[in-house]
Design a protein around this motif. Structure first.
Motif, PDB file in Angstrom:
ATOM      1  N   CYS A  40     -27.952  66.879  53.941  1.00  0.00           N
ATOM      2  CA  CYS A  40     -28.998  67.890  53.686  1.00  0.00           C
ATOM      3  C   CYS A  40     -28.376  69.284  53.799  1.00  0.00           C
ATOM      4  N   THR A  42     -29.696  72.285  54.006  1.00  0.00           N
ATOM      5  CA  THR A  42     -30.251  73.230  54.981  1.00  0.00           C
ATOM      6  C   THR A  42     -29.893  72.809  56.405  1.00  0.00           C
ATOM      7  N   SER A  52     -34.380  69.611  58.310  1.00  0.00           N
ATOM      8  CA  SER A  52     -33.719  68.390  57.813  1.00  0.00           C
ATOM      9  C   SER A  52     -34.794  67.535  57.149  1.00  0.00           C
ATOM     10  N   PRO A  53     -34.426  66.534  56.357  1.00  0.00           N
ATOM     11  CA  PRO A  53     -35.430  65.655  55.755  1.00  0.00           C
ATOM     12  C   PRO A  53     -36.287  64.974  56.834  1.00  0.00           C
ATOM     13  N   LEU A  82     -34.383  72.671  49.413  1.00  0.00           N
ATOM     14  CA  LEU A  82     -33.948  72.976  48.043  1.00  0.00           C
ATOM     15  C   LEU A  82     -34.505  71.987  47.022  1.00  0.00           C
ATOM     16  N   MET A  85     -32.705  66.530  46.678  1.00  0.00           N
ATOM     17  CA  MET A  85     -32.848  65.074  46.712  1.00  0.00           C
ATOM     18  C   MET A  85     -31.595  64.336  47.178  1.00  0.00           C
TER      19      MET A  85
HETATM   20  S1  SF4 Z   1     -34.304  67.671  49.249  1.00  0.00           S
HETATM   21 FE1  SF4 Z   1     -34.654  69.104  50.959  1.00  0.00          FE
HETATM   22  S2  SF4 Z   1     -34.684  67.803  52.764  1.00  0.00           S
HETATM   23 FE2  SF4 Z   1     -33.738  66.565  51.122  1.00  0.00          FE
HETATM   24  S3  SF4 Z   1     -31.505  66.926  51.351  1.00  0.00           S
HETATM   25 FE3  SF4 Z   1     -32.273  68.463  49.870  1.00  0.00          FE
HETATM   26  S4  SF4 Z   1     -32.741  70.290  51.124  1.00  0.00           S
HETATM   27 FE4  SF4 Z   1     -32.578  68.551  52.541  1.00  0.00          FE
END
Ligand code: SF4
Ligand code: SF4
Length: 447
Positions: A40, A42, A52-53, A82, A85
């Motif tokens: 992830c 962020t 985090s997710p 972001l 995914m």
């Molecule tokens: S989609 Fe969002 S939560 Fe999933 S890895 Fe990317 S930034 Fe992190």
């Protein structure tokens, strides 16, 4: 994140309204193992659980239980995502984070009043970017800014640093204005040799205005490989930017119009050369699940959608490839590698070119920071991620960087320029096109 003691539950949906709150079943599929944290972006930047997710899913759960509201703290953690995914790829439990964040963002846009400056910036982006005719209005002043010498003066003098962060990001990301437009692309292009496929081409808003040469190369390559190419004139934005930002109503309207435009073309496949658009097209069957008129049509449409690299990798190469003695660092766009699971095909396509060497980079699964409108609304972390990606790319000593998404093209070009590098960034299909046409490798290096 603190949980307000007085957060009111809302008729069984907690902080959310009844229109598709994040699914409790999907939320409960997360077993909190933390495998997703390492990929992830962020979490990589800040090491903060709620960025985090796993942390965001936990926040959604608290929202469903009515233990948190859609307040600025909640919204900030969701906005920080972001939507890359990477967590879809890395989650061993198959948690559908894409569906969760999409539902949560739509809830936020319906139920959270954004501060005026932020709301205005978003409005401006959604009023302009999905409308090629409006985007084109920006070309003349942008060309004047770039060609009059004002741009280099602003950059050399450091005046550009005085601009607000979002404007500074736009200045850095703005592409060189092309001298040709794709108004010249015909509605139908006949294949070379025995026809193998009849395909429809989605032009894309940003792609068609800022990168007409990519669409032109896509048409040439498809035709050379025996594909009849249909380019419906009445096609519009596919709605990708909107759906990824929670603007659900506008996104669904664009999805219906896109289906209408391509249905009449009777094609075997709908081809996209923009990863963000492609992942959205493939999701129409899900997005329009509540619409009795479009539900089934959307499923049929989505099943036909392919990235250009998937189409080319699925065809036995027919057009001769001329050698391109280049070291090419391939950058995986997130909406191709994570959202669509397309990783092998771009490499297979580049692998058909004699003397071309594909370079792999460190942290290839990590987002470059482009992420739809993210680099405009969150310019700080977007730049940090862009700089990190550029360092990894340059560590491979490439002649050229190739990718499959216009947003990544803009982000990487801006990042490389800021790093003082002259390494060009092109779309993968431009490399294939150059090889098929026997163009000298140097021509790709002067982009
Ligand atoms: S989609 Fe969002 S939560 Fe999933 S890895 Fe990317 S930034 Fe992190
Ligand atoms: S990897 Fe999947 S199950 Fe594990 S914490 Fe992340 S989202 Fe939850």
């Amino acid at each position: 994140m603190t949980e307000p003691a007085n957060a009111p539950p809302n008729a069984g949906y907690g902080a959310f309204d009844a229109n598709h709150p994040p699914s409790t079943d999907l939320v409960n599929a997360c077993v909190h193992c933390g495998f997703c944290l390492a990929t992830c972006p962020t979490y990589a930047l800040w090491g903060e659980e709620m960025d985090s997710p796993r942390g965001r899913i936990y926040l959604m759960k608290l929202g469903l239980q009515g233990q948190v509201r859609l307040d600025p703290t909640f919204v900030n953690h969701m906005d920080n995502c972001l939507g890359c995914m990477a967590c879809l790829t890395s989650c061993p439990s198959g948690v559908k984070y894409d569906k969760l964040i999409e539902a949560t963002r739509a809830q936020i846009e319906r139920n959270f009043p954004r501060p005026a400056p932020e709301g205005l910036l978003r409005r401006m982006i959604f009023d302009v970017f999905p409308r090629p005719e409006r985007l084109r209005l920006l070309l003349a002043p942008l060309a004047l800014y770039q060609r009059s010498g004002l741009q280099s003066l602003m950059r050399r003098s450091g005046l550009v640093k005085l601009l607000p962060a979002s404007l500074r990001a736009m200045e850095n990301l703005a592409p060189s204005v092309p001298r040709q437009t794709n108004g010249g692309l015909p509605q139908r292009v006949v294949p070379e040799g025995e026809p193998r496929l009849r395909v429809g081409l989605l032009l894309g808003c940003v792609q068609s205005v800022f990168f007409p040469e990519v669409n032109a190369a896509t048409v040439r390559v498809l035709a050379a490989e025996g594909c009849e190419v249909v380019i419906p004139r009445d096609q519009c934005c596919c709605g990708a930017l909107m759906i990824h930002a929670g603007e659900e109503k506008a996104a669904l309207d664009y999805a219906r119009r896109t289906i209408d435009a391509f249905e009449g073309a009777h094609v075997d496949a709908v081809v996209s050369n923009a990863a963000g658009c492609g992942s959205n097209l493939k999701d129409y069957g899900y997005l329009l699940r509540d619409d009795p008129e479009y539900r089934e049509r959307a499923k049929v449409f989505s099943a036909k959608c392919r990235d250009i690299s998937e189409v080319l990798a699925g065809l036995e190469p027919r057009a001769p490839r001329h050698p391109l003695p280049l070291k090419v660092a391939y950058h995986d766009a997130c909406h191709l590698q994570h959202a669509q699971g397309v990783r092998a095909q771009p490499r297979a396509v580049l692998g058909t070119i004699p003397e071309l060497q594909i370079l792999e980079t460190a942290e290839a699964a990590l987002c470059c920071g482009s992420a739809g409108i993210y680099n405009l609304v969150r310019p700080g972390p977007a730049k940090e991620l862009g700089d990190r990606k550029v360092r990894h790319l340059l560590a491979t000593a490439p002649d050229l960087v190739a990718t499959g998404n216009p947003g990544c093209l803009l982000q990487l070009r801006g990042g490389l320029r800021s790093a003082g590098s002259a390494v060009p960034v092109v779309h993968l299909v431009e490399v294939v096109d150059a090889s098929m046409r026997g163009v000298a490798a140097e021509s790709l290096l002067t982009r």
